[in-house]
Motif scaffolding. Structure first.
Motif, PDB file in Angstrom:
ATOM      1  N   ASN A  79       0.666  -1.334   0.082  1.00  0.00           N
ATOM      2  CA  ASN A  79       0.067   0.220   0.073  1.00  0.00           C
ATOM      3  C   ASN A  79       0.920   1.154  -0.147  1.00  0.00           C
ATOM      4  OD1 ASN A  79      -2.085  -1.542  -0.321  1.00  0.00           O
ATOM      5  ND2 ASN A  79      -3.350  -0.160   1.390  1.00  0.00           N
ATOM      6  N   TYR A 135      -7.448   5.412   1.475  1.00  0.00           N
ATOM      7  CA  TYR A 135      -7.878   4.178   2.061  1.00  0.00           C
ATOM      8  C   TYR A 135      -7.388   3.620   1.933  1.00  0.00           C
ATOM      9  CZ  TYR A 135     -12.208   6.246  -0.172  1.00  0.00           C
ATOM     10  OH  TYR A 135     -13.614   7.114  -0.218  1.00  0.00           O
ATOM     11  N   TRP A 136      -5.868   3.172   1.539  1.00  0.00           N
ATOM     12  CA  TRP A 136      -4.550   2.676   1.162  1.00  0.00           C
ATOM     13  C   TRP A 136      -4.281   3.035   2.594  1.00  0.00           C
ATOM     14  CZ3 TRP A 136      -3.374   4.488  -4.454  1.00  0.00           C
ATOM     15  CH2 TRP A 136      -4.366   3.708  -4.675  1.00  0.00           C
ATOM     16  N   ASP A 139      -6.766   1.718   5.642  1.00  0.00           N
ATOM     17  CA  ASP A 139      -7.342  -0.181   5.029  1.00  0.00           C
ATOM     18  C   ASP A 139      -8.655   0.241   5.081  1.00  0.00           C
ATOM     19  OD1 ASP A 139      -5.336  -2.094   3.994  1.00  0.00           O
ATOM     20  OD2 ASP A 139      -4.492  -2.262   6.108  1.00  0.00           O
ATOM     21  N   TYR A 141     -12.050   0.476   3.426  1.00  0.00           N
ATOM     22  CA  TYR A 141     -12.287   0.658   1.373  1.00  0.00           C
ATOM     23  C   TYR A 141     -13.746   0.445   1.393  1.00  0.00           C
ATOM     24  CZ  TYR A 141      -7.376  -1.032   1.112  1.00  0.00           C
ATOM     25  OH  TYR A 141      -6.301  -1.395   1.104  1.00  0.00           O
TER      26      TYR A 141
END
Length: 268
Positions: A79, A135-136, A139, A141
């Protein structure tokens, strides 16, 4: 081709101006967040704070285990690489786009109404980049597919705006209707979503209201300005669109595209 002195100066100026945008944009962003979220900010004790969520890979043998204070931490993960890639790509694209737009201004080849729409679209793209980074990084989503739809359609619309900012490029009717379709889809989708709750309903915090307004206003203008452009062209140039479908077919196609977009958004 050998550049003349004025042309070379204009090119250098456009490069310098374009460089300022990606350099200062994130700093301005964080300063604004610091103002709006001042009540939630935490004073960090640099002498005693530690971080146990850092893999210390980039420090190698110089530091391991629970780390002391750093201005920036990053872990060696997939990520992190994705965040780096999207940041690098967005920075390069932003620089090149701004450089070329500024150069068109110096060359007096700019369409100011389309440049306005292009500039306003930058907020939504910056918001998309920041969303993907978070988001990355977190984590998280749950809104990923929703964001992908808005980002891809916004990129399509902005790519058209970027092209027709140049007065030497012909504005085709499909360009204008594409911009209208994307703007209308985004406006209606947001209208049934957070904009009504946060802005009209008054339930949003100040930063949410400002965010939603900065996302909604460009969408509205992406409808109004292309419609005015179509109207002006019909009034000033006869038979320019003689081979185009009738107004009824155009409106019907627009309704189908927007409806399809709203259905897709509802399913994401």
């Amino acid at each position: 081709m050998i550049l003349t002195a004025p042309t070379n100066v204009a090119s250098k100026k456009s490069q310098y101006i374009a460089l300022l945008v990606p350099v200062f944009l994130p700093a301005i962003h964080i300063l604004i967040l610091e103002k709006f979220w001042s009540d939630f900010n935490v004073n960090v004790n640099k002498e005693h704070c530690t971080c146990s969520c850092w893999d210390t890979v980039f420090k190698g043998p110089y530091e391991a285990g629970v780390a002391r204070y750093k201005h920036m931490y990053f872990n060696a993960t997939d990520n992190t690489f994705k965040i780096w890639v999207i940041t690098a790509v967005c920075t390069i694209v932003l620089y090149e786009c701004v450089k070329n737009i500024v150069r068109l201004c110096f060359d007096k080849q700019i369409r100011y109404n389309m440049m306005l729409l292009f500039i306003l679209s930058m907020f939504s793209h910056y918001y998309s980049w920041w969303s993907f980074v978070n988001y990355w990084n977190d984590d998280f989503y749950s809104q990923w597919n929703h964001q992908i739809f808005f980002t891809v359609t916004e990129l399509y619309s902005t790519s058209i705006l970027y092209t027709i900012c140049d007065r030497r490029k012909e504005i085709k009717k499909v360009h204008l209707f594409s911009i209208i379709a994307v703007g209308l889809t985004h406006m209606l989708a947001a209208g049934f979503d957070q904009f009504v709750i946060n802005v009209i309903g008054g339930s949003g915090f100040a930063h949410q209201v400002i965010r939603d307004l900065f996302l909604m206003i460009p969408d509205i203008l992406n409808i109004i300005i292309p419609l005015l452009e179509i109207k002006n062209r019909r009034l000033t140039t006869k038979n320019r669109y003689a081979d185009d479908p009738s107004s009824f077919k155009e409106i019907l196609l627009l309704v189908i595209i927007v409806t399809s977009g709203l259905i897709i958004v509802s399913l994401l």
